[in-house]
Design a protein around this motif. Structure first.
Motif, PDB file in Angstrom:
ATOM      1  N   ALA A 196       8.395  -0.916   5.954  1.00 39.97           N
ATOM      2  CA  ALA A 196       8.227   0.157   4.805  1.00 39.97           C
ATOM      3  C   ALA A 196       9.194   0.621   4.542  1.00 39.97           C
ATOM      4  O   ALA A 196      10.054   1.857   3.880  1.00 39.97           O
ATOM      5  N   LEU A 199       8.900  11.928   0.961  1.00 44.09           N
ATOM      6  CA  LEU A 199       7.623  12.007   0.658  1.00 44.09           C
ATOM      7  C   LEU A 199       6.443  11.228   0.894  1.00 44.09           C
ATOM      8  O   LEU A 199       5.310  11.070   1.436  1.00 44.09           O
ATOM      9  N   GLU A 200       6.550   9.881   0.392  1.00 43.43           N
ATOM     10  CA  GLU A 200       6.231   8.668   0.548  1.00 43.43           C
ATOM     11  C   GLU A 200       6.376   7.345   1.036  1.00 43.43           C
ATOM     12  O   GLU A 200       7.614   7.688   0.748  1.00 43.43           O
ATOM     13  N   VAL A 201       5.637   6.345   1.190  1.00 44.39           N
ATOM     14  CA  VAL A 201       5.976   5.070   1.796  1.00 44.39           C
ATOM     15  C   VAL A 201       5.332   4.382   1.378  1.00 44.39           C
ATOM     16  O   VAL A 201       4.268   4.240   0.933  1.00 44.39           O
ATOM     17  N   THR A 202       5.898   3.412   0.910  1.00 44.84           N
ATOM     18  CA  THR A 202       4.876   1.807   0.724  1.00 44.84           C
ATOM     19  C   THR A 202       4.688   0.817   0.910  1.00 44.84           C
ATOM     20  O   THR A 202       6.336  -0.143   2.497  1.00 44.84           O
ATOM     21  N   LYS A 233       0.745  -1.129  -0.501  1.00 43.29           N
ATOM     22  CA  LYS A 233       0.372  -0.574  -0.050  1.00 43.29           C
ATOM     23  C   LYS A 233       0.727   1.209  -0.155  1.00 43.29           C
ATOM     24  O   LYS A 233       1.328   1.790   0.682  1.00 43.29           O
ATOM     25  N   PRO A 234       0.650   2.049  -1.004  1.00 44.10           N
ATOM     26  CA  PRO A 234       1.754   3.075  -0.668  1.00 44.10           C
ATOM     27  C   PRO A 234       0.293   4.424  -0.408  1.00 44.10           C
ATOM     28  O   PRO A 234      -0.234   3.814   0.078  1.00 44.10           O
ATOM     29  N   TYR A 235       1.425   5.377   0.798  1.00 45.62           N
ATOM     30  CA  TYR A 235       1.026   6.356   1.684  1.00 45.62           C
ATOM     31  C   TYR A 235       1.857   7.192   1.499  1.00 45.62           C
ATOM     32  O   TYR A 235       2.883   7.699   1.539  1.00 45.62           O
ATOM     33  N   LYS A 236       1.390   8.089   1.052  1.00 50.73           N
ATOM     34  CA  LYS A 236       1.942   9.828   1.224  1.00 50.73           C
ATOM     35  C   LYS A 236       2.076  10.389   1.995  1.00 50.73           C
ATOM     36  O   LYS A 236       1.038  10.746   2.816  1.00 50.73           O
ATOM     37  N   LEU A 237       3.041  10.608   2.830  1.00 47.13           N
ATOM     38  CA  LEU A 237       3.026  11.127   3.686  1.00 47.13           C
ATOM     39  C   LEU A 237       2.231  12.846   4.171  1.00 47.13           C
ATOM     40  O   LEU A 237       2.521  14.044   3.194  1.00 47.13           O
ATOM     41  N   ASP A 295       0.643  10.765  10.269  1.00 46.49           N
ATOM     42  CA  ASP A 295       1.469  10.168   9.780  1.00 46.49           C
ATOM     43  C   ASP A 295       1.237   8.302  10.307  1.00 46.49           C
ATOM     44  O   ASP A 295       1.224   7.351   9.912  1.00 46.49           O
ATOM     45  N   PRO A 309       7.748  15.225   5.225  1.00 53.39           N
ATOM     46  CA  PRO A 309       8.244  14.205   4.535  1.00 53.39           C
ATOM     47  C   PRO A 309       9.300  14.144   6.325  1.00 53.39           C
ATOM     48  O   PRO A 309       9.253  14.927   7.068  1.00 53.39           O
TER      49      PRO A 309
END
Length: 103
Positions: A64, A21-24, A5-9, A78, A12
């Motif tokens: 992540a 800026l994003e973790v998966t 699941k990608p997740y935009k923070l 987050d 940062p």
């Protein structure tokens, strides 16, 4: 359920000497669950569910692919959202096995 699941923070963080800026998140493995020795949530006697933030933080780092100190940099929203996402992996089965085709 998806294995990743990608997740935009919301804010940062620094991980591996880079701004992230994003973790998966990926689904944890049984070996990882056994190594952490805790679920990312607790169920009390009234069957209310609450997060175990210490365990959830360990899962976030592993799933992540970020160092533990980077987890400490997460914005509180987050951290909360990622912890619930991790917990969701435990609430649903992995994708169903495909049926063998008749041949």
């Amino acid at each position: 359920m998806s294995q990743v699941k990608p997740y935009k923070l919301a804010a940062p963080i620094q991980a591996h000497d880079q701004e992230v800026l994003e973790v998966t998140l990926r689904r944890p493995t049984v070996a990882e669950v056994r190594a952490i020795k805790a679920l990312p949530y607790k169920i009390d006697k009234n069957e209310d569910v609450s997060l175990d933030m210490e365990a959830a933080a360990k899962y976030i780092a592993i799933c992540a692919g970020i160092p533990s100190p980077s987890v400490n940099q997460l914005d509180l929203s987050d951290l909360n959202n990622l912890a619930w996402e991790i917990s969701g992996f435990f609430m649903t089965a992995a994708s169903a096995k495909p049926e063998a085709s008749a041949g």
